[in-house]
Design a protein around this motif. Structure first.
Motif, PDB file in Angstrom:
ATOM      1  N   ASN A 155       0.835  -1.201   0.000  1.00 20.71           N
ATOM      2  CA  ASN A 155       0.000   0.000   0.000  1.00 20.71           C
ATOM      3  C   ASN A 155       0.872   1.255   0.000  1.00 20.71           C
ATOM      4  OD1 ASN A 155      -2.549   1.525   0.335  1.00 20.71           O
ATOM      5  ND2 ASN A 155      -1.700   1.978   2.350  1.00 20.71           N
ATOM      6  N   TYR A 156       1.919   1.240   0.808  1.00 26.04           N
ATOM      7  CA  TYR A 156       2.857   2.375   0.860  1.00 26.04           C
ATOM      8  C   TYR A 156       3.502   2.596  -0.509  1.00 26.04           C
ATOM      9  CZ  TYR A 156       6.760   5.176   2.796  1.00 26.04           C
ATOM     10  OH  TYR A 156       7.669   6.167   3.075  1.00 26.04           O
ATOM     11  N   PHE A 157       3.969   1.531  -1.119  1.00 19.85           N
ATOM     12  CA  PHE A 157       4.639   1.629  -2.417  1.00 19.85           C
ATOM     13  C   PHE A 157       3.685   2.101  -3.508  1.00 19.85           C
ATOM     14  CE2 PHE A 157       5.920  -0.585  -6.421  1.00 19.85           C
ATOM     15  CZ  PHE A 157       7.055   0.179  -6.678  1.00 19.85           C
ATOM     16  N   SER A 158       2.403   1.822  -3.374  1.00 16.22           N
ATOM     17  CA  SER A 158       1.439   2.207  -4.412  1.00 16.22           C
ATOM     18  C   SER A 158       1.318   3.715  -4.560  1.00 16.22           C
ATOM     19  CB  SER A 158       0.065   1.598  -4.100  1.00 16.22           C
ATOM     20  OG  SER A 158      -0.532   2.221  -2.964  1.00 16.22           O
ATOM     21  N   TYR A 159       1.852   4.479  -3.609  1.00 18.28           N
ATOM     22  CA  TYR A 159       1.808   5.940  -3.693  1.00 18.28           C
ATOM     23  C   TYR A 159       3.001   6.514  -4.464  1.00 18.28           C
ATOM     24  CZ  TYR A 159      -2.067   6.109  -0.384  1.00 18.28           C
ATOM     25  OH  TYR A 159      -3.301   5.966   0.213  1.00 18.28           O
ATOM     26  N   PHE A 160       3.920   5.665  -4.900  1.00 18.59           N
ATOM     27  CA  PHE A 160       5.054   6.143  -5.696  1.00 18.59           C
ATOM     28  C   PHE A 160       4.688   6.118  -7.179  1.00 18.59           C
ATOM     29  CE2 PHE A 160       7.292   4.893  -1.863  1.00 18.59           C
ATOM     30  CZ  PHE A 160       8.268   5.863  -1.747  1.00 18.59           C
ATOM     31  N   ARG A 161       4.995   7.222  -7.861  1.00 21.83           N
ATOM     32  CA  ARG A 161       4.819   7.228  -9.312  1.00 21.83           C
ATOM     33  C   ARG A 161       5.892   6.356  -9.968  1.00 21.83           C
ATOM     34  NH1 ARG A 161       4.954  12.415  -7.732  1.00 21.83           N
ATOM     35  NH2 ARG A 161       2.942  13.468  -7.643  1.00 21.83           N
ATOM     36  N   ARG A 162       5.487   5.644 -10.990  1.00 27.77           N
ATOM     37  CA  ARG A 162       6.457   4.923 -11.809  1.00 27.77           C
ATOM     38  C   ARG A 162       7.182   5.933 -12.703  1.00 27.77           C
ATOM     39  NH1 ARG A 162       7.175  -0.281 -13.467  1.00 27.77           N
ATOM     40  NH2 ARG A 162       5.272  -0.939 -12.386  1.00 27.77           N
ATOM     41  N   PRO A 163       8.494   5.820 -12.897  1.00 27.18           N
ATOM     42  CA  PRO A 163       9.193   6.742 -13.805  1.00 27.18           C
ATOM     43  C   PRO A 163       8.651   6.638 -15.222  1.00 27.18           C
ATOM     44  CG  PRO A 163      10.758   5.488 -12.463  1.00 27.18           C
ATOM     45  CD  PRO A 163       9.415   4.861 -12.249  1.00 27.18           C
ATOM     46  N   ASN A 164       8.598   7.770 -15.912  1.00 27.85           N
ATOM     47  CA  ASN A 164       8.173   7.771 -17.310  1.00 27.85           C
ATOM     48  C   ASN A 164       9.109   6.934 -18.175  1.00 27.85           C
ATOM     49  OD1 ASN A 164       6.071   9.465 -16.697  1.00 27.85           O
ATOM     50  ND2 ASN A 164       6.902  11.253 -17.762  1.00 27.85           N
ATOM     51  N   ASP A 165       8.578   6.396 -19.236  1.00 28.68           N
ATOM     52  CA  ASP A 165       9.364   5.695 -20.249  1.00 28.68           C
ATOM     53  C   ASP A 165       9.785   6.720 -21.304  1.00 28.68           C
ATOM     54  OD1 ASP A 165      10.424   4.163 -22.263  1.00 28.68           O
ATOM     55  OD2 ASP A 165       8.664   2.856 -22.485  1.00 28.68           O
TER      56      ASP A 165
END
Length: 710
Positions: free
Chosen positions: A337-347
């Protein structure tokens, strides 16, 4: 014997004190060190400014280590001599105007400067030969032995070197006469000292980023050491690099993604730095990370931002709402749940606009919470190659992903990565993300083509230098082949002080992936109606008024920060003495705008050294940091409480006041305040500063689209 220069990339910092200097920290988030006149390291820094309230330059110490980490000095038994050579240069005036991510070849050849038609600085100067004269290139300098010193000014140019200096006199600001000094300490170690924070030109300022004829004394370049032995062992020449950046006003507060993290990411994904982590062009999902080494430092950095920015959501994100160090399956739902708040880096290879870094909020039904990190992205300014909000870099994101699913251990006795503490520390106190352009360096450091090995800048020509040709103004090191002196800093703002005036906060649109800013036209009208009573005659007339279009962030926007550890915005006042509060006009512990009283870019160019240093005043108290302003030059500023009624026209409103700080132009009045003020005035009267003129059309709005400072 295998030897290396440590650190492999050093960072010195500007300061305007001619009396004292200090030495760079040797750990991430560490304080600089006191030093004697020869550069011998003493204890942690006591004062960042001298007795004239001027900022001390921060010198980078370089030393020689063998394969086991043992130091070799000029006094070691088998050493005949150690000769250090450094070549600093500033290429800003000969490079392109900064234009967010345009020119960044990681987005493909179509994004090159030429294909994007990015304008050159000083574009009235056309030929390669003429543009070479825009470079500040004093040539290399060498020192050998203990307690030596040499400057990067005109008096010590090597014979035959085609040195380039800007004009010795300017009509605005201060001329650049040197890029700094080299020193050696008692053991023959090298100290690189940069310039004095000057900037000047012969035309009015037209831009925050690069006005014609303007130069500053930021620089970078290679560092060499040639070691000669007393026996028959052949001499050895080693190479490193040094960056001269702007002052770090909050040195103990670390960026969530520091420059060391950017370089580590390049090392992992392009140089096989950690083979078990990255295999066959992708991350190894079975790789077990270490919580103490790979996760905890970043969570602590989230907490640090509260002292330099109003980021309550990031403070909440760093609170111990569960045991972050617990790898158990029962704790997995909390970690994920904590990790789900991180944006994935753009490709970067994906040209579509609707990428992860366009997303502000994580939605939980009708609830929402800002995703992390809560910084602007590397382009929340223009509508070309948009990156609205910040993310971790690819390697950081992977490590948090491994932590979330439980592929980690919690062992404080971890094995460090194969990069020395010193190499990480020197660049770990610099901005890594966002890069727009950055503070010390920019997105070019994310490109593997500028490196020869992890954390090692590729050298274009080597120690033989540029004695016949001088430096080239147009060569793009991101195409490969290594770097010339001045290449790492040439994309930065000129004057450098722009980073502290316009690169602070950013209003970012979070609803339209295709737009950061748009032109708004405001139309208003006045309607007049004439009526003749007896004849029942009626006449209606309408006049429309259209204001000039304003290019501004497209609403709705979110209030974001650029890089508050380097350029603070919201800080706590720290004066706890009667004298300090009389001259600072505020109680201790009040949150205020950091740059209050510096109300224009011109004032920032002239009086940047008046700003405070943010320091942990409870550094001995374990676990309870308290960061507040120290050494703000209160004597320069005057203060008034302004009643709201002066704005509204309603006298009753003046029962509420707002604080207004401004610079006192009358030096005589400043000098009467106290003894410290007298010394400040003495410095201001001696320096060769010319009043800066600005283009009649002004400089436009800062990047955020607002001039409002809370």
């Amino acid at each position: 014997m295998k030897l290396k220069i440590s650190p492999s990339i050093g960072v010195a910092r500007l300061g305007n004190s001619h009396k004292q200097f200090c030495l760079s920290p040797d750990e991430i988030g560490g304080l600089p060190f006191e030093a004697d006149a020869s550069g011998n390291k003493l204890g942690p820094i006591i004062h960042f400014k001298d007795d004239e309230s001027q900022v001390r330059r921060q010198g980078q110490l370089f030393k020689i280590l063998d394969a086991d980490g043992n130091e070799i000095t000029v006094n070691s038994p088998n050493i005949a001599s150690m000769e250090w050579t450094v070549h600093l240069a500033n290429k800003k005036a000969a490079w392109y105007q900064y234009s967010e991510l345009e020119g960044n070849l990681l987005y493909g050849e179509k994004n090159s400067y030429k294909n994007r038609n990015v304008a050159l600085r000083n574009d009235n100067i056309k030929t390669e030969e003429e543009r070479q004269t825009l470079i500040i290139d004093p040539g290399p300098r060498s020192v050998s032995g203990a307690n030596q010193c040499i400057g990067f000014d005109k008096t010590s140019v090597p014979d035959g070197y085609p040195a380039q200096y800007p004009p010795e006199s300017v009509t605005s600001g201060t001329p650049i006469k040197t890029l700094g000094d080299l020193k050696t300490d008692d053991e023959g170690r090298l100290i690189v000292l940069g310039g004095f924070g000057n900037a000047g030109g012969n035309e009015p300022l037209t831009s925050y980023g690069g006005s014609n004829t303007w130069h500053d004394d930021i620089s970078d370049g290679p560092v060499y050491c040639t070691i000669t032995y007393k026996d028959s062992t052949a001499p050895v020449t080693l190479q490193a690099w040094v960056i001269v950046g702007s002052p770090d006003f909050a040195p103990e507060i670390v960026n969530i993604s520091a420059l060391s993290d950017s370089m580590f990411d390049v090392g992992v994904r392009y140089f096989n730095l950690v083979p078990d982590m990255w295999q066959d062009g992708k991350f190894n999902t079975n790789y077990k990370i270490n919580y103490q080494r790979d996760i905890l430092p970043f969570i602590q950095r989230f907490a640090g931002y509260q002292w330099v920015a109003n980021v309550q959501s990031m403070s909440a994100f760093s609170s111990n709402i569960f045991d972050f160090s617990d790898p158990s399956e029962e704790n997995r739902v909390n970690r994920e749940n904590y990790f789900s708040y991180f944006r994935r880096p753009n490709d970067k290879s994906d040209p579509s606009l609707d990428q992860p870094q366009s997303q502000l909020f994580k939605m939980n039904g009708e609830d929402s919470f800002p995703m992390m990190p809560l910084n602007s992205g590397s382009n929340s300014v223009s509508n070309e190659t948009l990156v609205k909000f910040c993310s971790l870099n690819d390697t950081q994101y992977f490590m948090f992903q491994q932590w979330a699913k439980g592929t980690f251990e919690n062992n404080p006795k971890y094995e460090p990565f194969p990069i020395s503490k010193e190499d990480q520390a020197s660049v770990g106190n610099c901005v890594g993300l966002p890069m727009c352009p950055g503070i010390e360096v920019t997105w070019s450091v994310q490109n593997p083509k500028i490196y020869s090995a992890p954390f090692v800048i590729a050298d274009y020509k080597g120690p033989d230098g540029y004695n016949k040709t001088g430096l080239t103004p147009s060569r793009d090191e991101c195409e490969g082949g290594g770097c010339e002196p001045g290449d790492l800093t040439k994309r930065m703002a000129c004057p450098w002080q722009a980073d502290f005036f316009q690169c602070t906060i950013q209003a970012v649109n979070f609803t339209n992936p295709a737009f950061n800013k748009d032109s708004r036209t405001t139309e208003s009208s006045i309607t007049t109606i004439d009526v003749w009573k007896e004849s029942k005659t009626r006449f209606k007339d309408t006049h429309s008024f259209i204001k000039d279009p304003v290019f501004e962030p497209l609403p709705p926007t979110y209030y974001s920060y650029w890089w508050p550890p380097q350029s603070p915005w919201d800080v706590l006042t720290g004066e706890t003495t009667l004298d300090g509060q009389i001259h600072g006009h505020l109680p201790a512990g009040q949150q205020m705008n950091y740059a209050r009283g510096i109300n224009s870019f011109v004032q920032m160019v002239e009086h940047w050294s008046a700003m405070a240093f943010i320091r942990n005043t409870n550094s001995q108290g374990v676990g309870f940091p308290y960061f507040a302003e120290t050494e703000r030059t209160h004597e320069l500023f005057s203060f008034k409480e302004v009643g709201i009624g002066q704005v509204s026209g309603n006298g009753d409103d003046s029962e509420t006041t707002i604080p207004v700080f401004y610079i006192e132009e009358d030096l005589t009045r400043i000098g009467h305040k106290n003894e410290r003020a007298k010394r400040l005035v003495s410095f201001l009267e001696k320096r060769a500063f010319k009043k800066i003129s600005v283009n009649p059309d002004g400089l436009g709005k800062p990047r955020s689209g607002t001039r409002m400072r809370r």
